[in-house]
Scaffold this motif. Structure first.
Motif, short mmCIF file in Angstrom:
data_model
loop_
_atom_site.label_atom_id
_atom_site.label_comp_id
_atom_site.label_asym_id
_atom_site.label_seq_id
_atom_site.Cartn_x
_atom_site.Cartn_y
_atom_site.Cartn_z
N ASN B 70 85.88 25.69 55.27
CA ASN B 70 85.27 26.83 55.94
C ASN B 70 85.48 28.10 55.12
OD1 ASN B 70 84.79 25.45 58.78
ND2 ASN B 70 86.84 24.89 58.06
N GLY B 71 84.39 28.77 54.76
CA GLY B 71 84.53 29.99 53.98
C GLY B 71 83.20 30.46 53.42
N ARG B 72 83.26 31.47 52.55
CA ARG B 72 82.05 32.04 51.95
C ARG B 72 81.50 31.09 50.90
NH1 ARG B 72 84.24 37.66 51.13
NH2 ARG B 72 83.99 38.47 53.23
N GLU B 73 80.31 30.59 51.15
CA GLU B 73 79.74 29.56 50.29
C GLU B 73 79.69 29.99 48.83
OE1 GLU B 73 76.12 28.00 51.83
OE2 GLU B 73 76.01 26.39 50.33
N SER B 74 79.28 31.25 48.62
CA SER B 74 79.11 31.74 47.25
C SER B 74 80.44 31.72 46.48
CB SER B 74 78.56 33.16 47.28
OG SER B 74 79.44 34.00 48.01
N GLY B 86 83.72 17.51 45.26
CA GLY B 86 82.59 17.72 46.17
C GLY B 86 82.34 16.54 47.10
N ALA B 87 82.57 15.32 46.62
CA ALA B 87 82.29 14.14 47.44
C ALA B 87 83.17 14.07 48.68
CB ALA B 87 82.49 12.88 46.59
N ALA B 88 84.34 14.71 48.63
CA ALA B 88 85.26 14.65 49.77
C ALA B 88 85.10 15.85 50.69
CB ALA B 88 86.70 14.57 49.26
N CYS B 89 84.17 16.74 50.36
CA CYS B 89 84.10 18.02 51.10
C CYS B 89 82.76 18.23 51.81
CB CYS B 89 84.30 19.19 50.13
SG CYS B 89 85.91 19.22 49.33
N THR B 90 82.83 18.80 52.99
CA THR B 90 81.65 19.33 53.66
C THR B 90 81.89 20.83 53.79
OG1 THR B 90 81.53 17.31 54.96
CG2 THR B 90 80.24 19.19 55.75
N LEU B 91 81.03 21.63 53.18
CA LEU B 91 81.24 23.07 53.19
C LEU B 91 80.55 23.68 54.41
CD1 LEU B 91 82.34 25.57 51.80
CD2 LEU B 91 80.36 25.54 50.27
N VAL B 92 81.29 24.49 55.17
CA VAL B 92 80.71 25.21 56.31
C VAL B 92 80.80 26.70 56.01
CG1 VAL B 92 80.98 25.74 58.77
CG2 VAL B 92 81.35 23.40 57.95
N HIS B 93 79.64 27.32 55.87
CA HIS B 93 79.64 28.74 55.51
C HIS B 93 80.12 29.63 56.66
CE1 HIS B 93 78.51 32.55 53.75
NE2 HIS B 93 77.81 32.83 54.84
N ALA B 94 81.04 30.54 56.35
CA ALA B 94 81.44 31.58 57.31
C ALA B 94 81.49 32.87 56.54
CB ALA B 94 82.80 31.24 57.92
N MET B 108 90.06 37.81 68.35
CA MET B 108 89.62 37.04 69.51
C MET B 108 88.28 37.54 70.04
SD MET B 108 93.13 36.47 71.65
CE MET B 108 92.48 35.58 73.08
N ARG B 109 88.10 38.86 70.00
CA ARG B 109 86.86 39.43 70.55
C ARG B 109 85.68 39.31 69.59
NH1 ARG B 109 90.11 43.58 72.47
NH2 ARG B 109 89.59 44.88 70.69
N ARG B 110 85.94 39.56 68.30
CA ARG B 110 84.81 39.70 67.38
C ARG B 110 84.91 38.78 66.17
NH1 ARG B 110 86.04 45.19 68.38
NH2 ARG B 110 87.06 45.31 66.36
N GLY B 111 85.72 37.72 66.29
CA GLY B 111 85.99 36.93 65.09
C GLY B 111 85.20 35.65 64.96
N SER B 112 84.14 35.47 65.76
CA SER B 112 83.48 34.16 65.78
C SER B 112 82.74 33.85 64.48
CB SER B 112 82.55 34.04 66.99
OG SER B 112 81.55 35.02 66.90
N ASP B 113 82.54 34.85 63.62
CA ASP B 113 81.87 34.58 62.34
C ASP B 113 82.87 34.43 61.19
OD1 ASP B 113 82.71 37.18 62.40
OD2 ASP B 113 80.95 37.99 61.35
N THR B 114 84.17 34.31 61.54
CA THR B 114 85.19 34.21 60.47
C THR B 114 85.46 32.75 60.09
OG1 THR B 114 87.02 34.11 62.05
CG2 THR B 114 86.37 36.30 61.27
N SER B 115 85.98 32.57 58.88
CA SER B 115 86.32 31.22 58.41
C SER B 115 87.46 30.63 59.25
CB SER B 115 86.73 31.27 56.93
OG SER B 115 87.86 32.11 56.77
N MET B 116 88.35 31.50 59.76
CA MET B 116 89.45 31.01 60.59
C MET B 116 88.92 30.39 61.88
SD MET B 116 92.59 33.24 62.19
CE MET B 116 93.52 33.48 60.68
#
Lengths: 387, 387
Positions: B70-74, B86-94, B108-116
């Motif tokens: 989970n993190g910034r794809e770029s 790469g074969a072992a990973c699924t990247l989820v952009h945040a 908690m309030r505004r973090g839903s777009d974070t990698s955490m």
């Protein structure tokens, strides 16, 4: 009018004359310029021989010392004679001994014939400047509170200890190390005032830096009590003649950015023992490493001098002596397992504090800070800071 | 009927099948026998490169690992490509990153777009068995509590850490290390149950020995809360499948007489950081000693191998990974400053816990112990101890 200000050890003020009328001059043994230490010969893990040997070491370093030695005459007198320090000692017989298993409440009720009680009594009666004991900490604090009484304005007395640090002196001061398992915000303020005063006298710091123990350094962290204490301690900086650096954490204990670390007695006691345990583990593993092969043994031999210096630097005996703060009189608690070197270190600390008139100056500092806090904070603060 | 008993790692039970219906099976990435770790690539002090390098190390040691990254794809995609994993990973952009200075409530309030947030979400959605993050501890605990929710019967979740000890495994377990600054007696009982379960799975101990931190080992010491906790923890020994050794002190932390040390988060955090600070001071002084003269330098050279073994033994990276206990799912918090070796250690710990079905077994243990405590203590206790 403000009570006379404390002066640092470095300031050269060493008289014990009472400017407050709170304590009478010490009357016996009558040696002008002498520092009289009342010492508990019993109750340590190594018995009276380690205590008398420690007295002998301390006396060699500081011939102005005089001792009131409290304990069983039949055991202690021969040791004093053997050490050849009889001329510096007044023996006070006490039949009973407080053991490490005795409960404080028992000792308070039935302990008046113990050497520990007699040791504290000599300070109460102004026969001695300061008391030293290797005995049971809880019982010693209970007897000290009962006989010496708390200073006006002090609700919870505290035990202050040195902690090895990267400061120029090699130490900082931490309190409370376990006098009381609880402390509320006003108690923590009192600890800051007393700890700063102690650092001034024992470490010669004009304006010690005080930190408040927490689990994070941000101001919003910790519980409400700690946030309240943060405000109180910050507001009393000038009255207490210290700089408040805010919250500190466990890893700041050896740091050179703080001189006095304030915390409740539960946390302080756990931290003290955790630090001791970690240091012991490191030294045991180091010893194992240096005996694991002949190459390592040879290496240890070559590095011997450097390792000895290191071991002296970390030697807990050098820092021996927790000081009870907040009572009418100074009591130094030596480690129960202290050997002669450790006992001598505790006596030397006691003598240093007695010589600088620490007990009276601490009392004056707490009284003035509390009066200022209650009556006219801003005006008194400016008075004090103007010096 | 009793929930299925936990089994130790040594017992060979490694299935994650749910006997309670509490959690669905992990559904993706769909590799049979794979352990899926959801990892936060951002938020550590050393950035995503240390995290990806750590993943690469862990994958070499354990080819059954699969990652949801989970993190910034770029930023993250090129690092994964470069590492050839790469074969072992699924990247989820945040897009967003939680920093060390962000307050938990904000996240908690505004973090839903974070990698955490995304990292924890994968455990919640049963896409991953376990989550790993190097980010801000307070925020990670807040997001984990919000998204995974507390286990039934758990009021205060805890963070458990390893502590170097003289036990055969080299470690013991301590909790709470700072999830909550307070803990009352029932919380301390929950910590005992969870800590024992954790020691069973992470250290392979059938019946761990539990100690309760205090400032003295006598039963009358400490405050009323601790004495109440002493009773509760003693009474639950058989339900919790541990042996209660009573109170321990700070110097017992490295001891070989205890496996799990229970305390509140304030005390645990101070102890952890005090131990770290003391170990750092000792190692800095040791380094200084070994460079203080040419003899010492030569000695260090000869003892090099032994010293390296010692330093590996005390290496905090080996123990990297605080585990959040008491939630519906396992979250491993790596040290913020962890390098690739540290990240790999945290991933390996997470994988070990996932493989042993720790989350479900812990939940079953807490639920059964609490049910037994409420309903029929003696009967349930005898059921459990009879196995």
């Amino acid at each position: 009018m403000l009570p006379e200000q404390e002066r640092t050890q470095a300031g050269g003020q060493t008289d014990t004359a009472d400017t407050q009328g709170r304590r009478k001059a010490v009357t016996a043994p009558d040696v002008s310029g002498a520092i009289v230490v009342s010492i508990d010969a019993m109750g340590g893990d190594r018995g009276p021989s380690a205590v008398v040997e420690g007295m002998s070491i301390a006396l060699k370093a500081n011939p102005a010392l005089r001792f009131i030695v409290n304990g069983r005459e039949s055991e202690v007198a021969p040791l004093i004679a053997q050490a050849g320090i009889g001329a510096a000692c007044t023996l006070v017989h006490a039949e009973a001994v407080v053991t490490m298993n005795d409960k404080p409440a028992q000792v308070m009720r039935r302990g008046s014939d113990t050497s520990m009680w007699a040791t504290v009594e000599a300070v109460r009666d102004h026969r001695a400047h300061v008391a030293v004991s290797c005995g049971n900490t809880g019982a010693l604090m209970a007897v000290s509170m009962l006989r010496l009484r708390k200073l006006p304005g002090v609700d919870r007395p505290a035990i202050a200890s040195f902690w090895p640090s990267f400061n120029p002196s090699g130490w900082n001061v931490m309190l409370d190390m376990g006098a009381d398992v609880r402390a509320d915000a006003p108690d923590l303020l009192t600890y800051a005032l007393m700890g700063a005063s102690y650092a001034r006298h024992a470490l010669g710091l004009e304006r010690p830096r005080v930190g408040l123990m927490n689990v994070g350094t941000e101001e919003h962290k910790g519980n409400a009590e700690l946030r309240a204490a943060h405000e109180l301690i910050a507001a009393a900086q000038d009255r207490g003649a210290y700089d408040f650096i805010g919250f500190v954490e466990g890893n700041d204990l050896p740091s050179d950015r703080v001189d006095v670390i304030v915390t409740d007695g539960f946390t302080g006691n756990v931290a003290l023992k955790t630090g001791e345990g970690t240091a012991k583990m490191a030294s045991r593993l180091l010893r194992e490493a240096f005996t694991s092969s002949w190459m390592a043994k040879l290496g240890a031999l070559l590095a011997m001098r450097a390792l000895k210096r290191l071991s002296a630097r970390m030697d807990p005996r050098r820092a021996n002596g927790g000081v009870f703060l907040g009572l009418n009189g100074t009591v130094v608690k030596s480690h129960g397992g202290a050997d002669a070197t450790g006992v001598a270190a505790a006596i030397e600390l006691a003598a240093r504090l007695a010589k600088s008139g620490f007990a009276d100056r601490l009392a004056a500092r707490v009284a003035s800070a509390i009066a200022a806090g209650q009556d006219a904070p801003s005006q008194m603060a400016s008075n004090e800071s103007a010096k």
